[in-house]
Design a protein around this motif. Structure first.
Motif, short mmCIF file in Angstrom:
data_model
loop_
_atom_site.label_atom_id
_atom_site.label_comp_id
_atom_site.label_asym_id
_atom_site.label_seq_id
_atom_site.Cartn_x
_atom_site.Cartn_y
_atom_site.Cartn_z
N PRO A 189 -18.11 -59.12 -5.31
CA PRO A 189 -17.03 -59.35 -6.28
C PRO A 189 -15.96 -60.29 -5.73
N ASP A 190 -15.45 -61.13 -6.61
CA ASP A 190 -14.45 -62.15 -6.24
C ASP A 190 -15.01 -63.16 -5.24
N SER A 191 -16.36 -63.25 -5.18
CA SER A 191 -17.04 -64.22 -4.31
C SER A 191 -16.70 -64.03 -2.83
N LYS A 192 -16.42 -62.80 -2.44
CA LYS A 192 -16.19 -62.50 -1.04
C LYS A 192 -17.52 -62.28 -0.33
N VAL A 227 -22.38 -68.52 7.94
CA VAL A 227 -22.87 -67.40 7.15
C VAL A 227 -24.12 -67.84 6.42
N MET A 228 -25.17 -67.02 6.48
CA MET A 228 -26.37 -67.28 5.70
C MET A 228 -26.30 -66.42 4.45
N LEU A 229 -26.06 -67.05 3.31
CA LEU A 229 -25.94 -66.32 2.05
C LEU A 229 -27.33 -65.91 1.58
N MET A 230 -27.61 -64.61 1.65
CA MET A 230 -28.92 -64.08 1.31
C MET A 230 -29.06 -63.75 -0.18
N LYS A 231 -27.94 -63.39 -0.81
CA LYS A 231 -27.98 -62.98 -2.21
C LYS A 231 -26.60 -63.16 -2.82
N ASP A 232 -26.57 -63.62 -4.07
CA ASP A 232 -25.31 -63.77 -4.79
C ASP A 232 -25.19 -62.65 -5.81
N LEU A 233 -24.32 -61.69 -5.50
CA LEU A 233 -24.05 -60.58 -6.42
C LEU A 233 -22.60 -60.61 -6.88
N SER A 234 -22.00 -61.78 -6.82
CA SER A 234 -20.57 -61.91 -7.12
C SER A 234 -20.24 -61.61 -8.57
N TRP A 235 -21.22 -61.65 -9.43
CA TRP A 235 -20.99 -61.41 -10.87
C TRP A 235 -21.00 -59.93 -11.23
N LEU A 236 -21.34 -59.07 -10.27
CA LEU A 236 -21.39 -57.63 -10.55
C LEU A 236 -20.02 -56.98 -10.38
N ALA A 237 -19.74 -55.98 -11.21
CA ALA A 237 -18.54 -55.17 -11.04
C ALA A 237 -18.71 -54.32 -9.78
N PRO A 238 -17.61 -53.98 -9.09
CA PRO A 238 -17.72 -53.24 -7.82
C PRO A 238 -18.64 -52.02 -7.83
N VAL A 246 -26.18 -51.52 -5.84
CA VAL A 246 -27.26 -52.43 -5.45
C VAL A 246 -27.32 -52.54 -3.93
N MET A 247 -26.18 -52.65 -3.29
CA MET A 247 -26.14 -52.73 -1.83
C MET A 247 -26.76 -51.48 -1.21
N ASP A 248 -26.45 -50.32 -1.76
CA ASP A 248 -26.99 -49.07 -1.25
C ASP A 248 -28.50 -49.00 -1.45
N HIS A 249 -28.97 -49.46 -2.59
CA HIS A 249 -30.40 -49.45 -2.89
C HIS A 249 -31.19 -50.27 -1.87
#
Length: 206
Positions: free
Chosen positions: A58-61, A84-95, A101-104
């Motif tokens: 979130p917030d592209s952090k 930083v090696m960006l492995m996945k972009d999940l910035s569009w998800l709500a916290p 998803v991170m936990d999964h």
């Protein structure tokens, strides 16, 4: 459909977010010593060849998935930028969805210094706010001493830390680390530890 490829990005180290609550501060100290022993050229080479795997949240952090100890050591050594090696972009998800998803994917380890699972809100927002877990320091040194093998299992050292937590006194780690390590080496070879990643004990035939 073409799959997105990981991207290598240079960013400020102090803007990276942890995905765990604790580190072993003794291990951070060791990495600082190793960094301090490097010359200017070797430091530049290390930084250019090393990257932190991360997910955009979130917030592209950027939330780093590994190398928290090295990252904190570099911060304490006043390093400003890293790769930083960006492995996945999940910035569009709500916290809430982001952390689910991170936990999964086992990309977050929300366990405190007593090995207890906490809410995702307990994960610090900055590397310098990571808490100390002496058992994580013991597990890291145990691996370097050959007590168990390096393993790709996520957060494998934390699994060993939790195993040692019930078998080695915290006061012994603080007051006589070498004695605690000797005990941990013996414990690590036991059959009771055979479920842990990188176990190097001897299998016993049934």
């Amino acid at each position: 459909m073409q799959r997105a490829q990981p991207q290598l990005i240079t960013t400020r180290l102090d803007k990276l977010h942890p995905t765990q609550i604790t580190v072993g501060k003794l291990e951070v100290t060791l990495k600082r010593k190793q960094w301090g022993a490097l010359g200017k050229s070797a430091r530049a080479t290390t930084l250019s060849s090393h990257w932190f795997p991360a997910v955009a949240g979130p917030d592209s952090k950027y939330y780093i998935l590994d190398h928290h100890h090295f990252g904190l050591a570099l911060l304490e050594e006043e390093v400003k930028t890293v790769n930083v090696m960006l492995m996945k972009d999940l910035s569009w998800l709500a916290p809430p969805k982001f952390w689910g998803v991170m936990d999964h994917h086992q990309w977050v380890h929300p366990y405190d210094g007593e090995g207890l699972r906490r809410d995702f809100s307990a994960v610090p927002h900055h590397l310098t706010h990571l808490h100390d877990d002496p058992y994580r320091s013991l597990a890291g040194e145990l691996r370097r001493a050959g007590g168990f093998a390096k393993d790709v299992t996520p957060f494998s050292e934390f699994l060993w830390a939790d195993y040692l937590r019930d078998l080695v006194d915290a006061s012994q780690i603080e007051n006589d680390f070498e004695k605690a390590l000797t005990k941990a080496k013996k414990i690590a070879r036991s059959q009771d530890a055979r479920y842990l990643p990188g176990w190097c004990g001897v299998m016993v035939a049934n």
